[in-house]
Design a protein around this motif. Structure first.
Motif, mmCIF file in Angstrom:
data_model
loop_
_atom_site.group_PDB
_atom_site.id
_atom_site.type_symbol
_atom_site.label_atom_id
_atom_site.label_comp_id
_atom_site.label_asym_id
_atom_site.label_seq_id
_atom_site.Cartn_x
_atom_site.Cartn_y
_atom_site.Cartn_z
ATOM 1 N N ALA A 1 0.819 -1.212 0.000
ATOM 2 C CA ALA A 1 0.000 0.000 0.000
ATOM 3 C C ALA A 1 0.852 1.261 0.000
ATOM 4 O O ALA A 1 0.388 2.334 -0.392
ATOM 5 N N ALA A 2 2.087 1.152 0.440
ATOM 6 C CA ALA A 2 2.958 2.328 0.455
ATOM 7 C C ALA A 2 3.221 2.852 -0.948
ATOM 8 O O ALA A 2 3.346 4.058 -1.158
ATOM 9 N N LEU A 3 3.298 1.935 -1.923
ATOM 10 C CA LEU A 3 3.505 2.363 -3.299
ATOM 11 C C LEU A 3 2.323 3.169 -3.811
ATOM 12 O O LEU A 3 2.484 4.181 -4.511
ATOM 13 N N GLN A 4 1.123 2.742 -3.454
ATOM 14 C CA GLN A 4 -0.065 3.492 -3.858
ATOM 15 C C GLN A 4 -0.095 4.869 -3.194
ATOM 16 O O GLN A 4 -0.442 5.868 -3.831
ATOM 17 N N LEU A 5 0.285 4.927 -1.921
ATOM 18 C CA LEU A 5 0.327 6.218 -1.242
ATOM 19 C C LEU A 5 1.369 7.141 -1.877
ATOM 20 O O LEU A 5 1.134 8.342 -2.025
ATOM 21 N N ARG A 6 2.477 6.557 -2.244
ATOM 22 C CA ARG A 6 3.509 7.379 -2.895
ATOM 23 C C ARG A 6 3.020 7.890 -4.242
ATOM 24 O O ARG A 6 3.316 9.023 -4.635
ATOM 25 N N LEU A 7 2.262 7.046 -4.952
ATOM 26 C CA LEU A 7 1.694 7.469 -6.227
ATOM 27 C C LEU A 7 0.722 8.619 -6.033
ATOM 28 O O LEU A 7 0.732 9.610 -6.773
ATOM 29 N N LEU A 8 -0.113 8.523 -5.016
ATOM 30 C CA LEU A 8 -1.059 9.606 -4.745
ATOM 31 C C LEU A 8 -0.332 10.892 -4.343
ATOM 32 O O LEU A 8 -0.729 11.999 -4.740
ATOM 33 N N GLN A 9 0.731 10.771 -3.564
ATOM 34 C CA GLN A 9 1.502 11.950 -3.208
ATOM 35 C C GLN A 9 2.109 12.628 -4.444
ATOM 36 O O GLN A 9 2.141 13.851 -4.552
ATOM 37 N N THR A 10 2.580 11.823 -5.375
ATOM 38 C CA THR A 10 3.131 12.375 -6.607
ATOM 39 C C THR A 10 2.071 13.100 -7.411
ATOM 40 O O THR A 10 2.305 14.191 -7.955
ATOM 41 N N VAL A 11 0.884 12.509 -7.490
ATOM 42 C CA VAL A 11 -0.222 13.154 -8.223
ATOM 43 C C VAL A 11 -0.580 14.481 -7.577
ATOM 44 O O VAL A 11 -0.802 15.498 -8.251
ATOM 45 N N VAL A 12 -0.644 14.507 -6.245
ATOM 46 C CA VAL A 12 -0.979 15.749 -5.548
ATOM 47 C C VAL A 12 0.097 16.811 -5.773
ATOM 48 O O VAL A 12 -0.193 17.995 -5.981
#
Length: 306
Positions: A215-226
């Protein structure tokens, strides 16, 4: 009679005034007076203030006791590592014994200048180029000792010697510039490589932590999008998972391998096309008829039914 006495008194006074004017000397605070009586040195040098000498017998020479700044003309020489250079310097000296400066040397300023020039040429031949450029303090001390040794006998003390400038040929300047650029380039590459090494270690640790928690990879992806969306850009770039690319690549390679294998076998290896009667006989209800036909063929011709 009185007039004669007055005239004699005036004459005597005039002669005394002339004598005093001829014998009076004033020595300044920064000077010393060396008196030579009939060419012979008399008493030690006279100090500052008012003093008297014997006219036509004594001769006084005033010696400046201040520190003298003397530039040394530029001297061209070859260093110990065979590089032609041109070096100039400056000498600070003062007279510590006025009598020796007058008696033991004809012109102490000229003597100090010549000794400084020869000593500078000697120090150039004994030194390397790097020492002349970076280790000047040591060379200044050595040059001071070389000049001070003969100057002490002249009543002169060398206070300080400084090398002012070192002129190099243009070819040597270009070579040194290329060397400096190469050194800085090497340092920059080493620093960049060290930074890449440290960054790779940190990225490896981050990747290991994300692999433990998908799940950390998904959170990192969302942080990048933001972070990208916060810049108010008209285009939004999303990272594409590398694992999906690898899966598609493996699938494409497998399909390509199957196609190549099928093409190598050719049409001969392919199963023959099924005929219509085979298809009809292959049905379950057609099996008894087939067996009956086979039995009739086995009977003799006489026994076969019309």
């Amino acid at each position: 009679m009185v007039e004669e006495l007055v005239i004699a008194g005036i004459s005597l006074a005039s002669a005394g005034a002339v004598y005093v004017m001829a014998a009076a000397r004033v020595v300044k605070q920064y000077e010393r007076g060396v008196v030579l009586r009939l060419g012979k040195l008399t008493s030690p040098a006279r100090g500052p203030g008012f003093t008297m000498i014997v006219p036509a017998v004594d001769r006084m020479r005033k010696v400046n006791m201040q520190i003298v700044t003397m530039p040394v003309p530029a001297q061209e020489g070859i260093t110990h590592d065979n590089v032609t250079v041109r070096v100039d310097a400056v000498v600070y000296f003062k007279v510590v014994d006025a009598a020796d400066a007058v008696v033991k040397v004809e012109d102490y300023r000229f003597a100090v200048s010549q000794v400084a020039q020869t000593s500078l040429r000697s120090i150039i031949g004994k030194s390397d180029l790097d020492d002349l450029l970076s280790n000047r303090e040591k060379l200044n001390q050595g040059l001071e000792v070389m000049i001070d040794s003969p100057a002490l006998g002249w009543g002169v003390q060398i206070d300080r010697v400084e090398i002012k400038d070192v002129s190099l040929p243009e070819t040597m300047k270009r070579s040194m510039a290329r060397q400096a650029e190469a050194t800085r380039d090497r340092r920059a590459r080493v620093i960049n490589a060290d930074a890449e090494l440290q960054a790779s270690k940190k990225l490896a640790e981050a990747a290991q932590a994300m692999s433990d928690q998908p799940a950390a990879l998904q959170l990192r992806l969302l942080q990048t999008v933001v972070a990208v969306a916060a810049e108010k850009n008209s285009t939004l770039v999303l990272p594409f998972p590398v694992e999906l690319l690898r899966f598609l690549e493996r699938s494409g390679l497998q399909a390509q391998a199957q196609t190549e294998a099928y093409e190598k076998r050719g049409p001969a290896a392919a199963p023959a096309a099924a005929r219509p009667e085979d298809v009809r006989d292959a049905r379950p209800e057609a099996a008894p008829h087939t067996e009956a036909a086979a039995g009739l063929e086995e009977l003799p011709e006489a026994e076969q039914l019309p």
